[in-house]
Design a protein around this motif. Structure first.
Motif, PDB file in Angstrom:
ATOM      1  N   HIS A  20      35.210  38.640  81.582  1.00 20.98           N
ATOM      2  CA  HIS A  20      35.198  37.708  80.450  1.00 20.98           C
ATOM      3  C   HIS A  20      36.080  38.204  79.320  1.00 20.98           C
ATOM      4  O   HIS A  20      36.879  37.443  78.754  1.00 20.98           O
ATOM      5  CB  HIS A  20      33.757  37.531  79.958  1.00 20.98           C
ATOM      6  N   ASP A  54      31.653  47.595  80.868  1.00 18.77           N
ATOM      7  CA  ASP A  54      31.067  47.590  82.209  1.00 18.77           C
ATOM      8  C   ASP A  54      31.664  46.441  83.009  1.00 18.77           C
ATOM      9  O   ASP A  54      32.280  45.517  82.473  1.00 18.77           O
ATOM     10  CB  ASP A  54      29.543  47.485  82.135  1.00 18.77           C
ATOM     11  N   ALA A  55      31.487  46.496  84.319  1.00 19.48           N
ATOM     12  CA  ALA A  55      32.138  45.545  85.219  1.00 19.48           C
ATOM     13  C   ALA A  55      31.735  44.104  84.916  1.00 19.48           C
ATOM     14  O   ALA A  55      32.558  43.188  85.018  1.00 19.48           O
ATOM     15  CB  ALA A  55      31.805  45.889  86.665  1.00 19.48           C
ATOM     16  N   SER A  56      30.484  43.875  84.518  1.00 14.80           N
ATOM     17  CA  SER A  56      30.013  42.513  84.271  1.00 14.80           C
ATOM     18  C   SER A  56      30.647  41.897  83.025  1.00 14.80           C
ATOM     19  O   SER A  56      30.702  40.687  82.883  1.00 14.80           O
ATOM     20  CB  SER A  56      28.484  42.515  84.126  1.00 14.80           C
ATOM     21  N   THR A  57      31.130  42.743  82.117  1.00 15.81           N
ATOM     22  CA  THR A  57      31.733  42.260  80.873  1.00 15.81           C
ATOM     23  C   THR A  57      33.240  42.149  80.970  1.00 15.81           C
ATOM     24  O   THR A  57      33.860  41.310  80.312  1.00 15.81           O
ATOM     25  CB  THR A  57      31.377  43.237  79.719  1.00 15.81           C
TER      26      THR A  57
END
Length: 353
Positions: free
Chosen positions: A172, A166-169
């Motif tokens: 990183h 997903d975009a939030s991961t």
């Protein structure tokens, strides 16, 4: 030792015909639209798809050369990370990483010791006993990478390794993957559709369309000088072909563009959508590129709004312009609306076709 891959593969009506070289320590990204042949190329190098013609070799060590030579995947010094990672759900993370080592005949105790070292390397030392189903997407990606690297491969093949995140991961994990690739001394082929992954992770980009290479070079060079519409879209530029005479370029599809510096002969001209200014009325002064333009499309694009316009017959028939939300409020653009587009000649880059 350099990986050399002359890949000639026919699958039904599709033909892949490309040459790839990857030097030690180099990360090459293979980009292209869906159906361009990216995964076919990776599967051929992995030994999952035999060549119809051509050759795959690591210097003089030949892996595939029809009709006499074909080395199966288990006999090629490769590590592969697939898009969905393909971890074994019935095995622990430690056993997943040890799997390739055990398959190569390494003692169980030694394989587990090495697997534990690799889990520590990717920051998952405490996850050895967990099953893949309990992992997040980023953790599963790191386990798959550890499994691929544990066998000390000469060639690492990454098939859309960040696509399942997903975009939030992604941000990183992309940074972590980049650090691992910087330390990897083998040859890496990264197959991706995401230009950001390619620009951040790769030393060199190879762009393929319809089974052929259309551009090959350093990320910065390709970003500055795209040569096909697909590549221009990847790097976010307007791109046109035309014939230059001094500072005037007659576009192949009609219309003209004025340059700041003179050129001669067949050229590409490129400029970013943000360089295009839009007005409800003809602007005062004398911008060197001014065209009446009809709005044909409106879409949200990151932190701006992207308009597609038709500036024919005096300018490009398809023109992209990025405007701020404040400009959107002033213009109130709607499909079919007539605006006036301007472009400074100093914003236009030209280079030979």
């Amino acid at each position: 030792m350099t990986l050399y891959a002359d890949l000639q593969v026919t699958r039904g009506t599709f033909e892949l015909d490309i040459d790839l070289t990857i030097a030690p320590g180099e990360v090459v990204a293979l980009l292209g639209p869906n159906g361009a042949g990216k995964t076919t190329a990776l599967r051929a190098i992995a030994g999952l798809l035999p060549l119809n013609a051509g050759r795959i070799s690591l210097d003089d060590d030949r892996w595939d050369e029809p009709p006499k030579t074909f080395r199966t995947p288990d006999r090629r010094p490769i590590g592969v990370v697939f898009q969905d990672y393909l971890l074994f759900d019935h095995l622990s993370c430690l056993e997943n990483v040890a799997f390739g080592l055990r398959a190569r005949g390494i003692d169980k105790h030694l394989a587990r010791t090495e697997a534990a070292r690799w889990l520590e390397t990717v920051g998952l030392a405490e996850y050895g006993r967990r099953r893949p189903r309990s992992l997040s997407g980023g953790q599963a990606q790191r386990v798959a990478l550890a499994r691929a690297l544990a066998t000390s491969p000469d060639v690492l093949l990454l098939d859309e390794p960040l696509a399942a995140l997903d975009a939030s991961t992604t941000l990183h994990v992309r940074a972590e993957l980049g650090q691992h690739l910087q330390r990897f001394t083998g040859r890496t082929l990264l197959v991706t559709h995401d230009p950001l992954d390619a620009m951040v992770l790769a030393d060199r980009l190879v762009i393929i369309e319809a089974g052929r290479i259309v551009q090959d070079g350093a990320p910065a060079e390709i970003a500055r000088r795209p040569r096909t519409e697909y590549v221009a879209q990847l790097v976010g530029l307007n791109l046109y072909r035309g014939t230059a005479t001094g500072t005037r370029v007659a576009l192949s599809d009609g219309g003209t563009i004025t340059l700041a510096e003179p050129a001669d002969g067949p050229v590409h001209v490129a400029f970013p959508p943000i360089a295009v200014s839009l007005y409800p009325e003809p602007p005062s002064g004398s911008p060197r590129n001014t065209w009446p333009a009809t709005v044909t499309g409106i879409e949200q694009h990151a932190h701006t709004v992207r308009l597609t316009l038709d500036a024919a017959p005096s300018g490009p028939s398809t023109l992209l312009a990025d405007i701020t939300p404040a400009a959107l409020a002033d213009l109130h653009p709607t499909p079919g609306q007539l605006l006036h587009a301007t472009l400074k000649a100093t914003e236009v880059t030209s280079y030979p076709t």
